[in-house]
Write an enzyme that holds these catalytic residues in place. Structure first.
Site, PDB file in Angstrom:
ATOM      1  N   ASN A 163       0.866  -1.181   0.000  1.00  0.00           N
ATOM      2  CA  ASN A 163       0.000   0.000   0.000  1.00  0.00           C
ATOM      3  C   ASN A 163       0.900   1.228   0.000  1.00  0.00           C
ATOM      4  O   ASN A 163       1.531   1.537   1.010  1.00  0.00           O
ATOM      5  CB  ASN A 163      -0.887  -0.027   1.251  1.00  0.00           C
ATOM      6  CG  ASN A 163      -1.691   1.253   1.414  1.00  0.00           C
ATOM      7  OD1 ASN A 163      -1.838   2.024   0.469  1.00  0.00           O
ATOM      8  ND2 ASN A 163      -2.216   1.469   2.614  1.00  0.00           N
ATOM      9  N   LYS A 182       0.072   4.278  -0.210  1.00  0.00           N
ATOM     10  CA  LYS A 182      -0.581   5.444   0.411  1.00  0.00           C
ATOM     11  C   LYS A 182      -0.386   6.686  -0.472  1.00  0.00           C
ATOM     12  O   LYS A 182      -0.400   6.560  -1.690  1.00  0.00           O
ATOM     13  CB  LYS A 182      -0.049   5.674   1.830  1.00  0.00           C
ATOM     14  CG  LYS A 182      -0.025   4.389   2.650  1.00  0.00           C
ATOM     15  CD  LYS A 182       0.176   4.638   4.117  1.00  0.00           C
ATOM     16  CE  LYS A 182       0.420   3.322   4.825  1.00  0.00           C
ATOM     17  NZ  LYS A 182       0.198   3.394   6.240  1.00  0.00           N
ATOM     18  N   HIS A 223      -9.494   0.908   4.781  1.00  0.00           N
ATOM     19  CA  HIS A 223      -8.163   1.018   5.400  1.00  0.00           C
ATOM     20  C   HIS A 223      -8.271   1.912   6.647  1.00  0.00           C
ATOM     21  O   HIS A 223      -9.070   2.850   6.687  1.00  0.00           O
ATOM     22  CB  HIS A 223      -7.161   1.612   4.408  1.00  0.00           C
ATOM     23  CG  HIS A 223      -5.759   1.593   4.932  1.00  0.00           C
ATOM     24  ND1 HIS A 223      -5.279   2.570   5.766  1.00  0.00           N
ATOM     25  CD2 HIS A 223      -4.774   0.674   4.792  1.00  0.00           C
ATOM     26  CE1 HIS A 223      -4.024   2.267   6.095  1.00  0.00           C
ATOM     27  NE2 HIS A 223      -3.701   1.120   5.523  1.00  0.00           N
ATOM     28  N   GLU A 232      -6.647   4.291   7.770  1.00  0.00           N
ATOM     29  CA  GLU A 232      -6.519   5.745   7.585  1.00  0.00           C
ATOM     30  C   GLU A 232      -7.797   6.337   7.012  1.00  0.00           C
ATOM     31  O   GLU A 232      -8.134   7.492   7.276  1.00  0.00           O
ATOM     32  CB  GLU A 232      -5.290   6.046   6.709  1.00  0.00           C
ATOM     33  CG  GLU A 232      -4.012   5.841   7.513  1.00  0.00           C
ATOM     34  CD  GLU A 232      -2.866   5.216   6.750  1.00  0.00           C
ATOM     35  OE1 GLU A 232      -2.832   5.299   5.514  1.00  0.00           O
ATOM     36  OE2 GLU A 232      -1.993   4.617   7.419  1.00  0.00           O
ATOM     37  N   GLU A 287      -5.323  -5.327  10.519  1.00  0.00           N
ATOM     38  CA  GLU A 287      -4.292  -4.315  10.729  1.00  0.00           C
ATOM     39  C   GLU A 287      -4.567  -3.570  12.035  1.00  0.00           C
ATOM     40  O   GLU A 287      -5.369  -2.614  12.060  1.00  0.00           O
ATOM     41  CB  GLU A 287      -4.300  -3.312   9.577  1.00  0.00           C
ATOM     42  CG  GLU A 287      -4.060  -3.940   8.219  1.00  0.00           C
ATOM     43  CD  GLU A 287      -3.532  -2.914   7.227  1.00  0.00           C
ATOM     44  OE1 GLU A 287      -2.360  -3.045   6.843  1.00  0.00           O
ATOM     45  OE2 GLU A 287      -4.260  -1.992   6.884  1.00  0.00           O
ATOM     46  N   GLY A 346       2.367   2.026  10.602  1.00  0.00           N
ATOM     47  CA  GLY A 346       3.238   3.188  10.429  1.00  0.00           C
ATOM     48  C   GLY A 346       3.938   3.615  11.702  1.00  0.00           C
ATOM     49  O   GLY A 346       4.518   4.700  11.753  1.00  0.00           O
ATOM     50  N   SER A 399       3.465  -2.410  10.187  1.00  0.00           N
ATOM     51  CA  SER A 399       4.926  -2.414  10.291  1.00  0.00           C
ATOM     52  C   SER A 399       5.554  -3.757   9.921  1.00  0.00           C
ATOM     53  O   SER A 399       6.521  -4.190  10.558  1.00  0.00           O
ATOM     54  CB  SER A 399       5.364  -1.953  11.684  1.00  0.00           C
ATOM     55  OG  SER A 399       4.855  -0.653  11.948  1.00  0.00           O
TER      56      SER A 399
HETATM   57  C1  PEP Z   1      -0.718  -0.147   5.787  1.00  0.00           C
HETATM   58  O1  PEP Z   1      -0.672   0.957   5.252  1.00  0.00           O
HETATM   59  O2  PEP Z   1      -1.665  -0.890   5.548  1.00  0.00           O
HETATM   60  C2  PEP Z   1       0.375  -0.535   6.684  1.00  0.00           C
HETATM   61  C3  PEP Z   1       0.311  -1.698   7.281  1.00  0.00           C
HETATM   62  O3  PEP Z   1       1.394   0.360   6.850  1.00  0.00           O
HETATM   63  P1  PEP Z   1       2.832   0.073   7.574  1.00  0.00           P
HETATM   64  O4  PEP Z   1       3.365  -1.213   6.987  1.00  0.00           O
HETATM   65  O5  PEP Z   1       3.673   1.252   7.202  1.00  0.00           O
HETATM   66  O6  PEP Z   1       2.589  -0.057   9.021  1.00  0.00           O
END
Ligand code: PEP
Length: 253
Positions: free
Chosen positions: A9, A11, A97, A99, A169, A175, A215
């Site tokens: 992703n 973003k 997601h 965000e 997630e 992040g 992460s």
């Molecule tokens: C994501 O954007 O779905 C995500 C898991 O980001 P990150 O790997 O940076 O934590």
């Protein structure tokens, strides 16, 4: 056996040249693994989708959008429909997601409409679910995930629901550099699979892929993927460099 599904992703990152460079780097390293041992997909920003699809060429790396609107067309300024995504060659679409839930303010009801429209439009949704840190600390993880899944999949027949990939997630791990411990993630993945068995059937629950996101990195991909109910990884930050994304794919297969 569920085939591992590793997705990046991007973003709101990359530009018109770096999206091509990143795609070419992923394509050159992922061609064989992508077709044989894992499903690999990337989710670039809307405006770069055509360039990324072109740069990935025949690599077997699929492309998806980070969001979509549920209406087919019309007076919805700024929005993008599933038919537009399908038209340019997308395969997947992220729905809900964290965000979009927590920064943009999307509700479970809106996300449900997006999931249904994505399937109706011939794309494959990746429905993201996960709890906030405060919800985990209040022992509400299972309640939150249950609500997000029941509302996110509301009204979908078993046949339609089988098109969905779930991404668990935990918001506190996205992040932040804080990864859920493999056992912590496995506990929730196991819970999600049992919930899907109750909502639909054992067959659907066994077949559906549940990705972990939060992460994920080259040095934790293999231990996360070693868990029996973790079927793939949704990767944010570490998918923005071809080398680290390719190393994660290697760790996942
Ligand atoms: C994501 O954007 O779905 C995500 C898991 O980001 P990150 O790997 O940076 O934590």
């Amino acid at each position: 056996m569920r085939k591992p599904f590793v997705a990046g992703n991007w973003k709101m990152n990359t530009d018109s040249s770096s999206c091509v460079e990143l795609s070419e780097g992923i394509a050159s390293g992922a061609t064989e693994t992508a077709s044989a041992k894992a499903t690999v997909a990337v989710f670039p920003p809307f405006v770069y989708l055509p360039s990324v699809i072109k740069a990935l060429g025949t690599s077997n790396v699929s492309v998806g959008a980070q969001d979509v609107y549920f209406e087919a067309n019309g007076a919805f300024t700024g929005e993008i429909s599933t038919s537009m995504l399908k038209d340019i060659g997308c395969t997947y679409c992220l729905c809900g997601h964290s965000e979009r839930r927590h920064v943009i303010g999307e509700t479970d009801e809106l996300i449900n409409k997006k999931v249904a429209a994505t399937i109706a439009g011939g794309l494959l949704p990746v429905l993201c679910v996960g709890e906030l840190l405060s919800e985990r600390e209040a022992s509400k993880t299972n309640d939150v995930v249950t609500r997000q899944l029941e509302k996110g999949l509301a009204g979908l027949s078993e046949e339609k629901a089988s098109a969905v990939t779930i991404a668990y997630e935990p918001v506190w791990a996205i992040g932040t550099g804080l990864t859920a411990k493999p056992e912590q993630a496995q506990e929730v993945h196991d819970f999600i699979r049992k919930l899907l068995a109750n909502m639909y059937s054992d067959e659907l629950a066994e077949a559906i892929r549940i990705q972990y996101g939060g992460s994920a990195k080259p040095d934790n991909a293999a231990e996360l993927m070693a868990q029996p109910d973790i079927d793939g990884l949704l990767v944010g930050g570490a998918s923005l460099k071809a080398d680290s994304f390719l190393a994660i794919i290697q760790g996942a297969i």
